[in-house]
Design a protein around this motif. Structure first.
Motif, PDB file in Angstrom:
ATOM      1  N   ARG A 128       0.871  -1.176   0.000  1.00  0.00           N
ATOM      2  CA  ARG A 128       0.000   0.000   0.000  1.00  0.00           C
ATOM      3  C   ARG A 128       0.908   1.226   0.000  1.00  0.00           C
ATOM      4  NH1 ARG A 128      -2.558  -3.615   3.641  1.00  0.00           N
ATOM      5  NH2 ARG A 128      -4.717  -4.120   3.058  1.00  0.00           N
ATOM      6  N   PRO A 129       0.720   2.155  -0.912  1.00  0.00           N
ATOM      7  CA  PRO A 129       1.683   3.244  -1.070  1.00  0.00           C
ATOM      8  C   PRO A 129       1.738   4.158   0.153  1.00  0.00           C
ATOM      9  CG  PRO A 129      -0.296   3.676  -2.359  1.00  0.00           C
ATOM     10  CD  PRO A 129      -0.420   2.271  -1.850  1.00  0.00           C
ATOM     11  N   SER A 130       2.959   4.416   0.622  1.00  0.00           N
ATOM     12  CA  SER A 130       3.132   5.320   1.750  1.00  0.00           C
ATOM     13  C   SER A 130       4.532   5.915   1.691  1.00  0.00           C
ATOM     14  CB  SER A 130       2.941   4.585   3.083  1.00  0.00           C
ATOM     15  OG  SER A 130       3.924   3.573   3.237  1.00  0.00           O
ATOM     16  N   GLY A 131       4.674   7.109   2.241  1.00  0.00           N
ATOM     17  CA  GLY A 131       5.973   7.761   2.304  1.00  0.00           C
ATOM     18  C   GLY A 131       6.606   8.008   0.958  1.00  0.00           C
ATOM     19  N   LEU A 132       5.802   8.292  -0.066  1.00  0.00           N
ATOM     20  CA  LEU A 132       6.329   8.376  -1.427  1.00  0.00           C
ATOM     21  C   LEU A 132       7.272   9.556  -1.624  1.00  0.00           C
ATOM     22  CD1 LEU A 132       3.149   7.449  -3.523  1.00  0.00           C
ATOM     23  CD2 LEU A 132       4.981   5.948  -2.707  1.00  0.00           C
ATOM     24  N   VAL A 133       6.908  10.722  -1.107  1.00  0.00           N
ATOM     25  CA  VAL A 133       7.743  11.905  -1.318  1.00  0.00           C
ATOM     26  C   VAL A 133       9.119  11.702  -0.685  1.00  0.00           C
ATOM     27  CG1 VAL A 133       8.019  14.356  -0.812  1.00  0.00           C
ATOM     28  CG2 VAL A 133       5.792  13.484  -1.529  1.00  0.00           C
ATOM     29  N   ASP A 172      -0.592  13.747  -6.926  1.00  0.00           N
ATOM     30  CA  ASP A 172      -0.374  15.143  -7.275  1.00  0.00           C
ATOM     31  C   ASP A 172       0.661  15.770  -6.337  1.00  0.00           C
ATOM     32  OD1 ASP A 172      -1.591  17.668  -8.801  1.00  0.00           O
ATOM     33  OD2 ASP A 172      -1.327  18.217  -6.688  1.00  0.00           O
ATOM     34  N   GLU A 173       0.556  15.460  -5.059  1.00  0.00           N
ATOM     35  CA  GLU A 173       1.528  15.974  -4.085  1.00  0.00           C
ATOM     36  C   GLU A 173       2.935  15.462  -4.400  1.00  0.00           C
ATOM     37  OE1 GLU A 173      -0.121  14.681  -0.410  1.00  0.00           O
ATOM     38  OE2 GLU A 173      -1.572  16.337  -0.266  1.00  0.00           O
ATOM     39  N   LEU A 174       3.014  14.211  -4.837  1.00  0.00           N
ATOM     40  CA  LEU A 174       4.312  13.653  -5.194  1.00  0.00           C
ATOM     41  C   LEU A 174       4.900  14.370  -6.403  1.00  0.00           C
ATOM     42  CD1 LEU A 174       6.556  11.530  -4.981  1.00  0.00           C
ATOM     43  CD2 LEU A 174       5.115   9.982  -6.326  1.00  0.00           C
ATOM     44  N   ARG A 175       4.092  14.541  -7.434  1.00  0.00           N
ATOM     45  CA  ARG A 175       4.584  15.216  -8.636  1.00  0.00           C
ATOM     46  C   ARG A 175       5.000  16.656  -8.319  1.00  0.00           C
ATOM     47  NH1 ARG A 175       7.316  13.929 -12.443  1.00  0.00           N
ATOM     48  NH2 ARG A 175       5.910  12.507 -13.528  1.00  0.00           N
ATOM     49  N   THR A 176       4.234  17.335  -7.511  1.00  0.00           N
ATOM     50  CA  THR A 176       4.583  18.701  -7.129  1.00  0.00           C
ATOM     51  C   THR A 176       5.907  18.739  -6.381  1.00  0.00           C
ATOM     52  OG1 THR A 176       2.240  19.323  -7.001  1.00  0.00           O
ATOM     53  CG2 THR A 176       3.815  20.726  -5.831  1.00  0.00           C
TER      54      THR A 176
END
Length: 386
Positions: A128-133, A172-176
């Motif tokens: 499950r995706p987490s901590g991506l940034v 979106d937060e990751l791309r930003t």
């Protein structure tokens, strides 16, 4: 026909975190290493390799294609994940033997390299995706310019826009945060059904992923065709397909722009090269799947060296599955895999080009593993796609 040497034994090693290695011994003392695990079914694969001994002991390891055809065509049943993963392990080991016998890297026996290195991406996040940034920024420091990750957890066949909005917001937060300096590959992991896949692809298009992997499960090739026509995002399929025959409709129906067959599941180096060359005729890119061990990665790199349409290589350094073992635990110091400015060098030693640490394998095989995929359920209690 003259026989140069004979196969004398086949031995398997179930090792952490979730791998199975196979050692093919010859009467000339040349050893070939293969990898032939089916994740979550290592014990099954060990039994299958034991069965294959009846067809392999005493045969010439240099007759790779004849062996491939014999294993594939013997009996009524062919194809599928178990048989093709077993063929993969043997095929990789035989190519390793042949390269060592002729003192050449495998790619030299298949026409020579078209590249010296291949771009690589790293896995981030977990099931499950987490901590991506945070994870992406760490990968940038390590020299990566591409990552891949799961974009969602459980998703019903028709789910809520609240959940869709949550997925989009996180990405979106990751791309930003990372801008355009990092390419992002989105893995739907087959856990998204067509109704939601169509919605998600539309919502995520502006984030410009390098590709979307397994937008739906691989059995839904017709759905992939429809999705490919509705999005500009390159769609990827292949890790759950097990021979060139499975890829036939993918090419003919134009279901994907990228394929990611797995050398350990699709029939080894022999079949990977056939599929990769066939894909080139359709202008389909090749991105070999490889969240597995060092032998699997070395085999992929030999394929990357000779397939012109190969453009990026998956590898499992630090992946969330690798608890209790990692790629470089099983190779000698001169063979450790290292990323150089986002690229993996193609090993140029004989055979697979890497030196296996057999003592480490023997030691960790005593530990073994019983890795199993998690069981997920939706809120209503029904089984969810993992």
């Amino acid at each position: 026909m003259e026989t140069y040497m004979k196969i004398t034994s086949i031995k398997t090693y179930v090792v952490p975190p979730r791998w199975l290695f196979v050692k093919v011994q010859t009467d000339e003392g040349i050893v070939g290493w293969g990898e032939g695990v089916l994740e979550g079914h290592a014990e099954t694969m060990a039994a299958k390799f034991s069965e294959l001994e009846d067809f392999l002991i005493g045969t010439d390891p240099l007759r790779i294609e004849d062996t491939w055809q014999k294993l594939y065509r013997n009996g009524c049943y062919r194809g599928g994940p178990v048989l093709m993963s077993a063929i993969s392990g043997i095929d990789i080991a035989l190519w390793d033997i042949k390269g060592k016998f002729l003192n050449q890297p495998i790619y030299s026996l298949l026409g020579g390299p078209v590249r010296d290195k291949v771009r690589s991406y790293c896995w981030i996040g977990g099931d499950r995706p987490s901590g991506l940034v945070k994870s992406v920024k760490e990968m940038q420091v390590k020299g990566y310019d591409a990552v891949k990750f799961n974009i969602c957890s459980e998703l019903q066949i028709v789910d809520s826009y609240k959940k869709i909005d949550g997925i989009v917001k996180q990405l979106d937060e990751l791309r930003t945060a990372v801008g355009v300096d990092m390419d992002l590959a989105f893995d739907f992991h087959g856990r998204v059904h067509e109704p939601m896949a169509k919605v998600l692809l539309h919502e995520l298009e502006y984030l410009r992923p390098i590709f979307v992997e397994d937008a739906v499960v691989s059995a839904q090739v017709d759905a992939m065709v429809n999705l490919s026509r509705s999005t500009s995002i390159p769609l990827t399929i292949g890790e759950r397909l097990h021979s060139r025959y499975d890829f036939k409709q993918v090419f003919e129906k134009r279901a994907a722009s990228v394929i990611n067959p797995d050398t350990v599941h699709v029939g080894g180096i022999s079949e990977m090269v056939r599929i990769g060359n066939w894909a080139e005729a359709y202008d389909v890119a090749l991105a070999p799947h490889c969240p597995l061990g060092p032998i699997a990665l070395a085999a992929c790199l030999q394929v990357d060296a000779i397939c012109y349409n190969a453009f990026i290589q998956e590898q499992s350094i630090g992946i969330h599955y690798n608890q209790g073992g990692d790629l470089n635990d099983y190779v000698m110091p001169d063979s450790k895999f290292e990323i150089e400015n986002g690229f993996l060098p193609i090993p140029n030693g004989p055979g697979l080009g890497i030196n296996i640490d057999e003592a480490a394998i023997e030691k960790l095989a005593k530990v073994g593993h019983k890795w199993r995929a998690p069981v997920w359920r939706h809120e209503d209690g029904s089984i969810a796609e993992w």
